[in-house]
Design a protein around this motif. Structure first.
Motif, PDB file in Angstrom:
ATOM      1  N   LEU A 196      51.422   9.119  70.035  1.00 12.63           N
ATOM      2  CA  LEU A 196      50.594  10.305  70.275  1.00 12.63           C
ATOM      3  C   LEU A 196      49.364   9.919  71.086  1.00 12.63           C
ATOM      4  CD1 LEU A 196      50.713  11.855  66.700  1.00 12.63           C
ATOM      5  CD2 LEU A 196      51.984  12.609  68.707  1.00 12.63           C
ATOM      6  N   GLU A 197      49.070  10.731  72.083  1.00 16.23           N
ATOM      7  CA  GLU A 197      47.895  10.495  72.921  1.00 16.23           C
ATOM      8  C   GLU A 197      46.828  11.539  72.611  1.00 16.23           C
ATOM      9  OE1 GLU A 197      46.644  10.420  77.628  1.00 16.23           O
ATOM     10  OE2 GLU A 197      48.698   9.956  77.061  1.00 16.23           O
ATOM     11  N   VAL A 198      45.608  11.074  72.388  1.00 12.82           N
ATOM     12  CA  VAL A 198      44.468  11.962  72.139  1.00 12.82           C
ATOM     13  C   VAL A 198      44.196  12.731  73.429  1.00 12.82           C
ATOM     14  CG1 VAL A 198      41.987  11.989  71.654  1.00 12.82           C
ATOM     15  CG2 VAL A 198      43.495  10.446  70.374  1.00 12.82           C
ATOM     16  N   PRO A 199      44.196  14.083  73.369  1.00 12.10           N
ATOM     17  CA  PRO A 199      44.071  14.853  74.604  1.00 12.10           C
ATOM     18  C   PRO A 199      42.655  14.980  75.160  1.00 12.10           C
ATOM     19  CG  PRO A 199      44.417  16.306  72.749  1.00 12.10           C
ATOM     20  CD  PRO A 199      44.528  14.914  72.224  1.00 12.10           C
ATOM     21  N   TYR A 200      41.636  14.863  74.314  1.00 13.60           N
ATOM     22  CA  TYR A 200      40.253  14.996  74.776  1.00 13.60           C
ATOM     23  C   TYR A 200      39.312  14.299  73.797  1.00 13.60           C
ATOM     24  CZ  TYR A 200      40.639  18.949  71.513  1.00 13.60           C
ATOM     25  OH  TYR A 200      40.894  19.719  70.421  1.00 13.60           O
ATOM     26  N   LEU A 257      40.646   9.002  62.055  1.00 15.33           N
ATOM     27  CA  LEU A 257      40.668   8.126  63.229  1.00 15.33           C
ATOM     28  C   LEU A 257      39.295   7.977  63.863  1.00 15.33           C
ATOM     29  CD1 LEU A 257      43.967   9.430  64.849  1.00 15.33           C
ATOM     30  CD2 LEU A 257      43.671   7.500  63.262  1.00 15.33           C
ATOM     31  N   GLY A 258      38.347   8.820  63.444  1.00 14.29           N
ATOM     32  CA  GLY A 258      36.999   8.750  63.980  1.00 14.29           C
ATOM     33  C   GLY A 258      36.924   9.369  65.361  1.00 14.29           C
ATOM     34  N   THR A 259      35.833   9.096  66.049  1.00 15.36           N
ATOM     35  CA  THR A 259      35.638   9.628  67.393  1.00 15.36           C
ATOM     36  C   THR A 259      36.476   8.811  68.366  1.00 15.36           C
ATOM     37  OG1 THR A 259      33.413  10.338  66.828  1.00 15.36           O
ATOM     38  CG2 THR A 259      33.940  10.142  69.176  1.00 15.36           C
ATOM     39  N   ASN A 273      48.680   2.507  64.194  1.00 15.96           N
ATOM     40  CA  ASN A 273      47.989   1.503  65.012  1.00 15.96           C
ATOM     41  C   ASN A 273      47.550   2.134  66.318  1.00 15.96           C
ATOM     42  OD1 ASN A 273      48.473  -0.967  63.403  1.00 15.96           O
ATOM     43  ND2 ASN A 273      50.605  -0.452  63.805  1.00 15.96           N
ATOM     44  N   GLN A 274      46.341   1.769  66.745  1.00 20.86           N
ATOM     45  CA  GLN A 274      45.910   2.199  68.063  1.00 20.86           C
ATOM     46  C   GLN A 274      46.462   1.230  69.076  1.00 20.86           C
ATOM     47  OE1 GLN A 274      41.716   2.904  68.576  1.00 20.86           O
ATOM     48  NE2 GLN A 274      42.016   3.768  70.599  1.00 20.86           N
ATOM     49  N   VAL A 275      47.056   1.760  70.126  1.00 21.23           N
ATOM     50  CA  VAL A 275      47.635   0.950  71.184  1.00 21.23           C
ATOM     51  C   VAL A 275      46.518   0.585  72.141  1.00 21.23           C
ATOM     52  CG1 VAL A 275      49.299   0.894  73.071  1.00 21.23           C
ATOM     53  CG2 VAL A 275      49.847   2.117  70.954  1.00 21.23           C
ATOM     54  N   VAL A 276      46.373  -0.703  72.396  1.00 22.94           N
ATOM     55  CA  VAL A 276      45.315  -1.192  73.283  1.00 22.94           C
ATOM     56  C   VAL A 276      45.977  -1.634  74.579  1.00 22.94           C
ATOM     57  CG1 VAL A 276      43.493  -2.891  73.574  1.00 22.94           C
ATOM     58  CG2 VAL A 276      43.972  -1.964  71.306  1.00 22.94           C
ATOM     59  N   ASP A 277      45.428  -1.142  75.696  1.00 14.62           N
ATOM     60  CA  ASP A 277      45.981  -1.515  77.012  1.00 14.62           C
ATOM     61  C   ASP A 277      45.628  -2.927  77.352  1.00 14.62           C
ATOM     62  OD1 ASP A 277      47.145   0.920  77.422  1.00 14.62           O
ATOM     63  OD2 ASP A 277      45.396   1.777  78.422  1.00 14.62           O
ATOM     64  N   GLY A 303      42.820  10.152  75.941  1.00 12.56           N
ATOM     65  CA  GLY A 303      43.657   9.094  76.496  1.00 12.56           C
ATOM     66  C   GLY A 303      43.948   7.976  75.516  1.00 12.56           C
ATOM     67  N   ALA A 304      43.200   7.908  74.390  1.00 12.13           N
ATOM     68  CA  ALA A 304      43.508   6.904  73.369  1.00 12.13           C
ATOM     69  C   ALA A 304      44.918   7.174  72.845  1.00 12.13           C
ATOM     70  CB  ALA A 304      42.496   6.963  72.226  1.00 12.13           C
ATOM     71  N   VAL A 305      45.652   6.111  72.557  1.00 10.92           N
ATOM     72  CA  VAL A 305      47.044   6.241  72.138  1.00 10.92           C
ATOM     73  C   VAL A 305      47.225   5.606  70.764  1.00 10.92           C
ATOM     74  CG1 VAL A 305      49.433   5.622  72.702  1.00 10.92           C
ATOM     75  CG2 VAL A 305      47.839   6.230  74.528  1.00 10.92           C
ATOM     76  N   PHE A 306      47.914   6.335  69.884  1.00 15.48           N
ATOM     77  CA  PHE A 306      48.219   5.844  68.544  1.00 15.48           C
ATOM     78  C   PHE A 306      49.721   5.812  68.347  1.00 15.48           C
ATOM     79  CE2 PHE A 306      43.901   7.236  68.231  1.00 15.48           C
ATOM     80  CZ  PHE A 306      43.318   6.295  67.399  1.00 15.48           C
TER      81      PHE A 306
END
Length: 87
Positions: free
Chosen positions: A59-63, A8-10, A83-87, A14-17
C-alpha cells in the motif's frame, strides 16, 4: 469493533508499506486520522486497500498526513506483519 491496528504516524505521500497476512484472509485498510475515527465510530469512512487473500499487500500512502492501518479479521487466527519499504 474487533480489528488489529497500527499507528503509522505522520507519513509523506509516496511512503510504501508491505503487509504480510498468515492464517486468514483479511480486509486491509489504510486510513487517515478522520477516516480512522469514523471507522471506530461506525460511521462512513474512506480507505485505501481492500480484501486480500494473497500477500504481501503493498500500500502506498497517497498524501502527507497521519496514517493508520487496520486489519479486519479474527485476531486469534491471523498473524500480521507490517513493514515500511525503504528505497
Amino acid at each position: 469493533m474487533d480489528h488489529l491496528y497500527w499507528n503509522l504516524g505522520t507519513c509523506a505521500g509516496g511512503a510504501v508499506f508491505e503487509v504480510g497476512l498468515r492464517g486468514s484472509t483479511a480486509r486491509v485498510c489504510l486510513m487517515d486520522d478522520d477516516s480512522y475515527q469514523a471507522y471506530l465510530d461506525g460511521d462512513e469512512y474512506e480507505y485505501f486497500g481492500g480484501f486480500y487473500d494473497l500477500t504481501p499487500v503493498v500500500l502506498e500512502v497517497p498524501y502527507d498526513d497521519h496514517w493508520w492501518l487496520a486489519v479486519d479479521s479474527n485476531p486469534d487466527n491471523i498473524k500480521v506483519t507490517v513493514n515500511q519499504v525503504v528505497d
